[in-house]
Design a protein around this motif. Sequence first.
Motif, PDB file in Angstrom:
ATOM      1  N   THR A  17       0.855  -1.177   0.000  1.00 11.66           N
ATOM      2  CA  THR A  17       0.000   0.000   0.000  1.00 11.66           C
ATOM      3  C   THR A  17       0.892   1.228   0.000  1.00 11.66           C
ATOM      4  O   THR A  17       1.756   1.368   0.859  1.00 11.66           O
ATOM      5  CB  THR A  17      -0.897   0.017   1.254  1.00 11.66           C
ATOM      6  OG1 THR A  17      -1.564  -1.233   1.334  1.00 11.66           O
ATOM      7  CG2 THR A  17      -1.891   1.146   1.188  1.00 11.66           C
ATOM      8  N   PRO A  18       0.723   2.128  -0.975  1.00  7.37           N
ATOM      9  CA  PRO A  18       1.578   3.319  -0.999  1.00  7.37           C
ATOM     10  C   PRO A  18       1.287   4.220   0.183  1.00  7.37           C
ATOM     11  O   PRO A  18       0.150   4.293   0.660  1.00  7.37           O
ATOM     12  CB  PRO A  18       1.212   4.003  -2.318  1.00  7.37           C
ATOM     13  CG  PRO A  18      -0.129   3.491  -2.661  1.00  7.37           C
ATOM     14  CD  PRO A  18      -0.231   2.121  -2.060  1.00  7.37           C
ATOM     15  N   PRO A  19       2.291   4.889   0.705  1.00  5.55           N
ATOM     16  CA  PRO A  19       2.053   5.796   1.828  1.00  5.55           C
ATOM     17  C   PRO A  19       1.181   6.972   1.407  1.00  5.55           C
ATOM     18  O   PRO A  19       1.183   7.390   0.258  1.00  5.55           O
ATOM     19  CB  PRO A  19       3.451   6.270   2.227  1.00  5.55           C
ATOM     20  CG  PRO A  19       4.351   5.897   1.116  1.00  5.55           C
ATOM     21  CD  PRO A  19       3.683   4.829   0.322  1.00  5.55           C
ATOM     22  N   ALA A  20       0.414   7.469   2.356  1.00  4.59           N
ATOM     23  CA  ALA A  20      -0.513   8.561   2.071  1.00  4.59           C
ATOM     24  C   ALA A  20       0.208   9.871   1.787  1.00  4.59           C
ATOM     25  O   ALA A  20      -0.356  10.774   1.178  1.00  4.59           O
ATOM     26  CB  ALA A  20      -1.472   8.744   3.242  1.00  4.59           C
ATOM     27  N   SER A  21       1.462   9.974   2.180  1.00  3.73           N
ATOM     28  CA  SER A  21       2.184  11.230   1.995  1.00  3.73           C
ATOM     29  C   SER A  21       2.737  11.386   0.580  1.00  3.73           C
ATOM     30  O   SER A  21       3.406  12.367   0.294  1.00  3.73           O
ATOM     31  CB  SER A  21       3.333  11.318   3.006  1.00  3.73           C
ATOM     32  OG  SER A  21       4.241  10.265   2.755  1.00  3.73           O
ATOM     33  N   GLY A  22       2.493  10.433  -0.321  1.00  3.09           N
ATOM     34  CA  GLY A  22       2.945  10.558  -1.706  1.00  3.09           C
ATOM     35  C   GLY A  22       4.362  10.089  -1.926  1.00  3.09           C
ATOM     36  O   GLY A  22       4.940  10.358  -2.974  1.00  3.09           O
ATOM     37  N   GLY A  23       4.947   9.347  -0.976  1.00  6.66           N
ATOM     38  CA  GLY A  23       6.309   8.878  -1.132  1.00  6.66           C
ATOM     39  C   GLY A  23       6.461   7.794  -2.184  1.00  6.66           C
ATOM     40  O   GLY A  23       7.527   7.592  -2.730  1.00  6.66           O
ATOM     41  N   GLY A  24       5.409   7.065  -2.503  1.00  6.68           N
ATOM     42  CA  GLY A  24       5.437   6.025  -3.520  1.00  6.68           C
ATOM     43  C   GLY A  24       4.094   5.970  -4.215  1.00  6.68           C
ATOM     44  O   GLY A  24       3.070   6.310  -3.633  1.00  6.68           O
ATOM     45  N   SER A  25       4.087   5.569  -5.432  1.00 10.05           N
ATOM     46  CA  SER A  25       2.820   5.511  -6.155  1.00 10.05           C
ATOM     47  C   SER A  25       2.424   4.059  -6.370  1.00 10.05           C
ATOM     48  O   SER A  25       3.260   3.149  -6.341  1.00 10.05           O
ATOM     49  CB  SER A  25       2.945   6.228  -7.494  1.00 10.05           C
ATOM     50  OG  SER A  25       3.836   5.537  -8.333  1.00 10.05           O
ATOM     51  N   ALA A  26       1.153   3.861  -6.630  1.00 10.35           N
ATOM     52  CA  ALA A  26       0.649   2.512  -6.874  1.00 10.35           C
ATOM     53  C   ALA A  26       1.262   1.942  -8.153  1.00 10.35           C
ATOM     54  O   ALA A  26       1.531   0.741  -8.234  1.00 10.35           O
ATOM     55  CB  ALA A  26      -0.873   2.536  -6.972  1.00 10.35           C
ATOM     56  N   GLN A  27       1.500   2.793  -9.142  1.00  9.49           N
ATOM     57  CA  GLN A  27       2.093   2.318 -10.390  1.00  9.49           C
ATOM     58  C   GLN A  27       3.512   1.807 -10.165  1.00  9.49           C
ATOM     59  O   GLN A  27       3.909   0.785 -10.718  1.00  9.49           O
ATOM     60  CB  GLN A  27       2.118   3.434 -11.450  1.00  9.49           C
ATOM     61  CG  GLN A  27       0.763   3.827 -11.963  1.00  9.49           C
ATOM     62  CD  GLN A  27       0.091   4.862 -11.064  1.00  9.49           C
ATOM     63  OE1 GLN A  27       0.709   5.391 -10.143  1.00  9.49           O
ATOM     64  NE2 GLN A  27      -1.177   5.131 -11.330  1.00  9.49           N
ATOM     65  N   PHE A  28       4.282   2.515  -9.365  1.00 12.90           N
ATOM     66  CA  PHE A  28       5.653   2.096  -9.069  1.00 12.90           C
ATOM     67  C   PHE A  28       5.657   0.738  -8.372  1.00 12.90           C
ATOM     68  O   PHE A  28       6.433  -0.148  -8.713  1.00 12.90           O
ATOM     69  CB  PHE A  28       6.360   3.144  -8.211  1.00 12.90           C
ATOM     70  CG  PHE A  28       7.696   2.687  -7.708  1.00 12.90           C
ATOM     71  CD1 PHE A  28       8.796   2.640  -8.553  1.00 12.90           C
ATOM     72  CD2 PHE A  28       7.851   2.270  -6.391  1.00 12.90           C
ATOM     73  CE1 PHE A  28      10.024   2.193  -8.099  1.00 12.90           C
ATOM     74  CE2 PHE A  28       9.080   1.829  -5.933  1.00 12.90           C
ATOM     75  CZ  PHE A  28      10.162   1.798  -6.782  1.00 12.90           C
ATOM     76  N   LEU A  29       4.773   0.587  -7.375  1.00 14.79           N
ATOM     77  CA  LEU A  29       4.708  -0.680  -6.655  1.00 14.79           C
ATOM     78  C   LEU A  29       4.253  -1.819  -7.559  1.00 14.79           C
ATOM     79  O   LEU A  29       4.754  -2.942  -7.459  1.00 14.79           O
ATOM     80  CB  LEU A  29       3.772  -0.550  -5.455  1.00 14.79           C
ATOM     81  CG  LEU A  29       4.271   0.364  -4.338  1.00 14.79           C
ATOM     82  CD1 LEU A  29       3.201   0.535  -3.284  1.00 14.79           C
ATOM     83  CD2 LEU A  29       5.535  -0.187  -3.716  1.00 14.79           C
ATOM     84  N   GLU A  30       3.338  -1.536  -8.488  1.00 13.02           N
ATOM     85  CA  GLU A  30       2.881  -2.559  -9.421  1.00 13.02           C
ATOM     86  C   GLU A  30       4.006  -3.013 -10.347  1.00 13.02           C
ATOM     87  O   GLU A  30       4.198  -4.202 -10.591  1.00 13.02           O
ATOM     88  CB  GLU A  30       1.703  -2.021 -10.238  1.00 13.02           C
ATOM     89  CG  GLU A  30       1.166  -2.988 -11.247  1.00 13.02           C
ATOM     90  CD  GLU A  30       0.432  -4.163 -10.625  1.00 13.02           C
ATOM     91  OE1 GLU A  30       0.301  -5.184 -11.313  1.00 13.02           O
ATOM     92  OE2 GLU A  30       0.019  -4.065  -9.462  1.00 13.02           O
ATOM     93  N   VAL A  31       4.773  -2.061 -10.879  1.00 15.42           N
ATOM     94  CA  VAL A  31       5.893  -2.397 -11.767  1.00 15.42           C
ATOM     95  C   VAL A  31       6.942  -3.197 -11.017  1.00 15.42           C
ATOM     96  O   VAL A  31       7.483  -4.181 -11.527  1.00 15.42           O
ATOM     97  CB  VAL A  31       6.490  -1.111 -12.383  1.00 15.42           C
ATOM     98  CG1 VAL A  31       7.807  -1.398 -13.070  1.00 15.42           C
ATOM     99  CG2 VAL A  31       5.502  -0.489 -13.349  1.00 15.42           C
TER     100      VAL A  31
END
Length: 138
Positions: free
Chosen positions: A18-32
Amino acid sequence: MSLFDQDEGLRARCSSSTPPASGGGSAQFLEVRHRGHAIVEGHIRCGKTTGFGRFLSRHFGINAVWLELSLAAIDLLAWTRILPLDGELAVAEPKKLRFRLLHVAARLTRGGRRLRLRISATWPWRNELATAFHRLAD
């Protein structure tokens, strides 16, 4: 003694899906990242079924030769998937390739300056094997 003692050589790794709420990581990055890891796991699974996960002896030299042969087999299967095969067999696991293509009762004959592949008419995957053979011959 705890799980995180450095003396034991154990390491712990934590990852978040789950990406952090503060915008440190995006869902797309985690998916890739996750898909890239899944591809690596698939290649490891392929290697283990090709002999990479089984060593024959307790002697290092014998196991080193076995490892080199297993790595050569993995490379040959990878090139076979890329160059001559297409469709379903291009993404097949080693076990499927072994039973459909590598264990075929066929003969290579030479005559009239041509190389011919003789396959039994009852072999279910004769067309795929003939197509692969012609791709390599060209």
